[in-house]
Design a protein around this motif. Structure first.
Motif, PDB file in Angstrom:
ATOM      1  N   SER A 299       0.824  -1.211   0.000  1.00  0.00           N
ATOM      2  CA  SER A 299       0.000   0.000   0.000  1.00  0.00           C
ATOM      3  C   SER A 299       0.859   1.262   0.000  1.00  0.00           C
ATOM      4  CB  SER A 299      -0.915  -0.007   1.223  1.00  0.00           C
ATOM      5  OG  SER A 299      -0.155  -0.034   2.404  1.00  0.00           O
ATOM      6  N   ASN A 426      -3.987  -2.259  -7.005  1.00  0.00           N
ATOM      7  CA  ASN A 426      -4.621  -2.237  -5.693  1.00  0.00           C
ATOM      8  C   ASN A 426      -4.783  -3.671  -5.211  1.00  0.00           C
ATOM      9  OD1 ASN A 426      -5.049   0.612  -5.428  1.00  0.00           O
ATOM     10  ND2 ASN A 426      -6.650   0.415  -6.993  1.00  0.00           N
ATOM     11  N   GLY A 441      -5.292  -0.679 -11.406  1.00  0.00           N
ATOM     12  CA  GLY A 441      -5.273   0.621 -10.759  1.00  0.00           C
ATOM     13  C   GLY A 441      -6.492   1.458 -11.042  1.00  0.00           C
ATOM     14  N   VAL A 445     -11.677   1.151  -5.630  1.00  0.00           N
ATOM     15  CA  VAL A 445     -11.703   0.275  -4.456  1.00  0.00           C
ATOM     16  C   VAL A 445     -12.863   0.636  -3.533  1.00  0.00           C
ATOM     17  CG1 VAL A 445     -10.329  -0.562  -2.504  1.00  0.00           C
ATOM     18  CG2 VAL A 445      -9.211   0.040  -4.647  1.00  0.00           C
TER      19      VAL A 445
END
Length: 1116
Positions: A299, A426, A441, A445
């Motif tokens: 992350s 992600n 990407g 999310v």
């Protein structure tokens, strides 16, 4: 203890075997539960211990629910997991101390190590803990309770346990003594009062295995509130302790130092659980909401990896260190180095290396490493400070600096493209298999569902739970990890260092050559100077210089003599002064000694009187002794008289016997032998008389003489009997004479018996009198001895009195010295106080000179403009400056309170309202603002009082009426919010201050000043304001330090000669009057000092006088 234990039959002295049942078991004191929990100084570390138990290899729970429940009106903290549960034996070991059977399972490493996590963690959170667990065949409940142990006064830790068998019909409790007593203890001392409530808790676990831990009697803070905050966030558990210590909550609203901000993970359990594990394999829900797990390594932005290969550790592979920038753009985002051990977080966001500097280097960089070769401490919040740990942290700091320099140097180069590629992914975790999947990407999310599964993955290669997790780096098959970037900056620095070293060597060589050339030149110059000096000596110049030098030295010597003589004269004068002072001191000391000598003489007189009293008592004692001896002699004379009387009585009896014998001789002339015998007896009686006389002279040998007399009498009696027998044989013919002689003999025998009995009686009486005389003499001797002892004790008492008098004299001298020292100290203290008051008056004068209402009005206008723009901190500075220029303007304090209210610093806002109302008690907006702030602080009682006081001055005040109606529940909560925050923007007023009385009334309406104290919440300084009730024109207030760091001079100045009236300007007449008042105060302080010194002298004199009086009157 152990001496009474006999060895078992299996014991053999030959083989040396030991029966463990014969040894003593060590007890564990119940207080150890509390002392064991003190290792957790941070409350979340105790919660992490319970989470580790659910996640560890022996439980392997897939889900964990943490919640706050109320069971029978008792707040409880619960932990429920769906792990494999525990049998009764495993539950007993978990509730015991030091039992650890956790082992590594494949790649999953065991977290627990010491077998102490549950005990220390649960007892840190509360005093009592219930463990409800369900296995495959049995279900058990364990009760670890400090309240239970204290209630039964246990001397060791006792843990009640109840076990049920799981049958197709339901739960069946085992019939055993342990279960019966354990169930009774749990029902008597826990939150559950029936067996049905316990079984319902087991039924909540369902038909599968699992464990539920209920902790109650939760720990509270010093104010009686729960240590954990369950009210601020309905889906989180907060730690108010760190919030109370957070500088952003107290005073640091401008956030000029991000390093001083408390990280969110220390305040929020939800945030802490999200980073608790490096690779999360368990779903955690806090208060019925899932905690979003973070794969911390994946992350980050611009992620790079490095390797640490310690030579001292026998590691199969190097330790991977991951560095990257945080994606969080907020200035409060935490950063630093995160250290994990066996997948468990030990230290989070620790600043290392360049991140500790104030230059801002390394800001936003996060480092991650799993160091399984180090050993954590018991609470798993730090590592043991070993050399290996220090070496690792130093190496990590070096590698973080390399990463920072590389990214700073290559910013915008080709490396940036690689970083962008890493940022385009992600990561999300499957709720079924707990595997992490990589999403593109461009995938949003935030739009993911609450429960996400592998089948929702758009990548067809990883859209099933059976597929292995998608990994990177060394997890893809690399045996030995390697750095993922080239350290060009490090190489460049090494090259620069090499070039600098070469340059330094070249400069050193040049310096050395120049030095050699300078040495040669200096040698030639020295040679030339030597030759010139020789030539000068030949010409005689040296002699002339020596003569001049001698003359100069002579002059200097004369000047030195004159100076020494002047100094000696000065010293002589000083010595004379000191000698005179010494003479005066000696005279005073002589006077004191003379007084002391007088006192000693008086004491000597007292001692002489004491000695005379002792002599008189000694003479009385001697007279008593003489009296006792005279009485003893009289008694002895009386005894002798009694003895003489006894002798005379015996002589008369003997005479009577003699006459009887003579009569017998006349009647029996024929009995010549009898007459001779009588004569011989008379001689014997005479001898007996002589012996008795000797015995009377020697009464000490009375017993011996009496024994001898007895023997003599016995022999005489025997001889008499023999003579009578011979007479009877010789005079048979004379029967009549013989019968008469016989009759006479019988009469004589009877008389003898009577005389013997009488003599024995008299002897006994004499013995009794002698014994009584001896006892009387012994008692008199004893009395004499006691009298001597009493005299000796009196003599000792007199000596003790003399010593006590001497000791009291020494104590009196010491007391005099102490009083003198105390008087000197008090005089010095008074001087300091006078000096401090003088300085305070000077400060007040400076403050009065500093005041300017025109500048204050300008500062207020600037502050109002900034306040309207929302810049409350800057506006507060202008208001503070305006208050310093014009401290008696109530509007300025009201504006200051409005700024503090906007900044949510309510305690300071209340203080500003108090200052405002102190200046003008009829200032309605001050009461309104005080009511708003009290309402925001949940202090409805003070808010009602403030609104009522505002209505007292203005009954038609709509803001006060709305505030009271909102507090009384007549309006909705929305109306209350409007009532609270609407007046804040209207509190700023540019109108001039109208003159009036500025005394702040007390609650009872009186105008007397009072003293109040307020301590700021930041804990830095104590803010104190003291008000005197003096009604003089100059009323002083102490200088206080405000929270903004400047000094506020709070005084009641004099305007136009009237105390308490406020004017816009200060005239010169007021300043002159104030200076005159200062002079008057200074003179009053001088008089006070003189009065205090005089009072001290009087007290010392009275003390000495009463001391002497007490000593002379009551000293003995």
């Amino acid at each position: 203890m152990a001496t009474g234990i006999k060895p078992s039959k299996d014991f053999s002295e030959k083989d040396g075997s030991i029966d463990p049942s014969c040894l003593l078991a060590v007890k564990v004191c119940p207080k150890f539960l509390h002392s064991n929990s003190t290792s957790h100084t941070w409350v979340f570390s105790a919660i992490a211990e319970l989470i580790d138990n659910a996640c560890d290899t022996d439980v392997c729970a897939r889900e964990l629910w943490i919640d706050q429940e109320s069971i029978n009106d008792t707040p409880c903290l619960t932990f429920k997991d769906n792990g494999c549960g525990m049998t009764q034996d495993k539950l007993n070991k978990m509730l015991g101390f030091g039992f650890n059977e956790k082992e590594d399972v494949g790649k999953q490493l065991a977290i627990g190590k010491y077998g102490n996590g549950f005990k220390s963690g649960s007892m840190r959170l509360g005093q009592d803990a219930l463990v409800i667990t369900r296995g495959l065949q049995t279900a058990s409940v364990g009760f670890l309770s400090q309240s239970y142990l204290n209630a039964i006064n246990a001397d060791t830790v006792l843990v009640p346990v109840v076990t049920w068998d799981i049958t197709p019909v339901g739960l069946t409790r085992k019939r055993s003594i342990q279960n019966i007593h354990g169930l009774k203890a749990i029902l008597d001392y826990s939150v559950f009062k029936s067996e049905g409530e316990l079984t319902r808790q087991l039924d909540e676990l369902g038909t599968r295995t699992g464990t539920k831990i209920i902790i109650y009697n939760l720990r509270k803070d010093s104010y009686g509130n729960l240590e954990l905050d369950f009210m601020s966030d309905p889906v989180d558990i907060r730690n108010p302790e760190t919030e109370a210590l957070d500088p952003t909550v107290i005073y640091n609203r401008n956030r000029q130092a991000p390093a001083a901000i408390t990280p969110e993970y220390r305040r929020s359990l939800r945030e802490y659980c999200s980073i608790l594990y490096l690779r999360p394999r368990m779903k955690i829900s806090i208060r019925k909401k899932r905690v979003p797990t973070k794969l911390i390594e994946k992350s980050l932005r611009k992620t790079e990896e490095d390797v640490y290969n310690p030579q001292w550790a026998n590691l199969r592979r190097g330790v991977k260190l991951t560095f990257g920038y945080t994606k969080d753009k907020s200035p409060d985002a935490p950063y630093g180095f995160m250290t994990y051990h066996n997948n468990r977080l030990i230290k989070a966001y620790e600043r290392i290396g360049i991140q500790k500097k104030a230059t801002g280097e390394g800001y936003g960089i996060i480092g991650v490493a799993e160091v399984n070769f180090l050993e954590p401490i018991h609470n798993k919040q730090d590592f043991r400070p070993t050399g290996q740990y220090n070496a690792f942290m130093n190496n990590a700091a070096k590698k973080l600096r390399d990463y920072y320099e590389e990214k700073t140097y290559t910013e915008g180069s080709s490396t940036g493209a690689v970083s962008q590629l890493e940022e385009s992914w992600n990561w999300v975790q499957c709720d079924n298999c707990m595997s992490f999947r990589r999403l593109p990407g461009d995938f949003d999310v935030e739009k993911l569902p609450e429960k996400w599964y592998c089948k929702n993955n758009p990548d067809p290669l990883f859209n099933r739970c059976e597929i292995r997790e998608e990994l990177e780096g060394e997890d893809e098959g690399k045996v030995q990890p390697k750095p993922t970037y080239t350290k060009t900056v490090q190489k460049k620095k090494a090259e620069e260092k090499r070039l600098e070293k070469l340059e330094e060597e070249r400069k050193a060589r040049e310096k050395e050559e120049a030095l050699n050339a300078a040495k040669e030149t200096a040698a030639e110059e020295a040679k030339q100077k030597k030759e010139a000096l020789k030539a000068a000596r030949k010409k005689g110049k040296a002699l002339k210089a020596v003569a001049e030098e001698a003359k100069r030295r002579e002059e200097a010597l004369n000047a030195e003599r004159i100076r020494i003589r002047e100094e000696s004269l000065k010293k002589e004068a000083t010595l004379r002064k000191s000698l005179n002072a010494a003479k005066e001191t000696a005279a005073e000391e002589a006077k004191q000694k003379e007084e002391a000598l007088k006192a000693a003489r008086e004491k000597e007189k007292v001692l002489k009187a004491v000695a005379e009293e002792a002599k008189r008592r000694e003479e009385a004692l001697n007279a008593e002794r003489i009296r006792i001896s005279v009485e003893s002699l009289k008694k002895e004379a009386t005894l002798r008289k009694s003895l003489n009387a006894a002798k005379e009585t015996a002589a008369e009896e003997a005479k009577q016997k003699e006459e009887a014998l003579k009569a017998a001789g006349e009647k029996g002339k024929a009995l010549k032998a009898v007459a001779e015998e009588a004569k011989r007896r008379e001689e014997a009686l005479k001898a007996e008389r002589r012996i008795r006389q000797e015995s009377l002279k020697k009464w000490a040998t009375l017993r011996k003489s009496l024994n001898a007399a007895k023997e003599t009498a016995a022999e005489e009696a025997k001889q008499k009997e023999e003579a009578l027998k011979s007479a009877r044989e010789k005079e048979k013919a004379l029967k009549a004479v013989a019968e008469e002689a016989k009759r006479r003999e019988e009469a004589l025998n009877a008389e003898r018996i009577r005389i013997r009995e009488e003599s024995l009686k008299k002897e006994a009486t004499l013995r009794k009198s002698l014994n009584a005389a001896k006892e009387t003499a012994a008692e008199e001797a004893k009395q004499k001895e006691e009298a001597l002892k009493a005299a000796r004790e009196k003599e000792k008492a007199l000596k003790a009195v003399a010593e006590e008098a001497k000791r009291r004299e020494e104590a009196l001298n010491a007391e005099r010295r102490r009083i003198r020292e105390e008087s000197l100290k008090k005089e010095a203290t008074l001087r300091k106080e006078v000096e401090e008051q003088r300085r305070a008056l000077e400060k007040q004068k400076k403050a009065l000179d500093y005041m300017n209402p025109e500048i204050a009005a300008e500062e207020r206008r600037m502050g109002n403009a900034l306040f309207k723009q929302g810049k409350y901190s800057e506006a507060l500075k202008h208001y503070n400056e305006a208050i310093k220029r014009n401290p008696k303007d109530a509007e300025l304090h009201s504006n200051k309170a409005a700024c503090y209210t906007k900044l949510q610093e309510f305690s300071r806002a209340l203080a500003a309202c108090d200052d405002c109302l102190y200046i003008d008690p009829k200032f309605i907006k001050g009461y309104l603002q005080r009511g708003i702030i009290s309402n925001l602080m949940k202090n409805n009682k003070e808010a009602v009082k403030a609104y009522e006081r505002a209505l007292r001055f203005d009954p038609n005040c709509t803001e006060a009426i709305k505030g009271l109606q909102a507090l009384q529940g007549d309006e909705s909560s929305e109306g209350l919010a409007v009532c609270q925050f609407e007046p804040l923007n209207n509190l700023l007023d540019n109108t001039e201050v109208s003159p009036g009385k500025r005394k702040y009334p007390d609650r009872d309406g009186s105008d007397y000043r009072r003293t109040r104290q307020r301590t700021s919440k930041n804990g830095n300084q104590s803010v104190t304001k003291s008000f005197s009730n003096d009604k003089t024109p100059l009323q002083s207030r102490s200088c206080t330090i405000s929270g903004t760091g400047y000094a506020e001079l709070n005084q009641s100045p004099v305007y136009n000669g009237t105390p308490g009236l406020v004017s816009n300007t200060v005239h010169s007449t007021s300043e002159e009057k104030m200076l005159s008042e200062l002079l008057v105060k200074t003179r009053e302080l001088g008089e006070l000092r003189r009065n205090v010194l005089t009072l001290l002298k009087i007290l010392v004199f009275c003390f000495c006088f009463f001391g002497f009086f007490w000593f002379f009157c009551f000293g003995f």
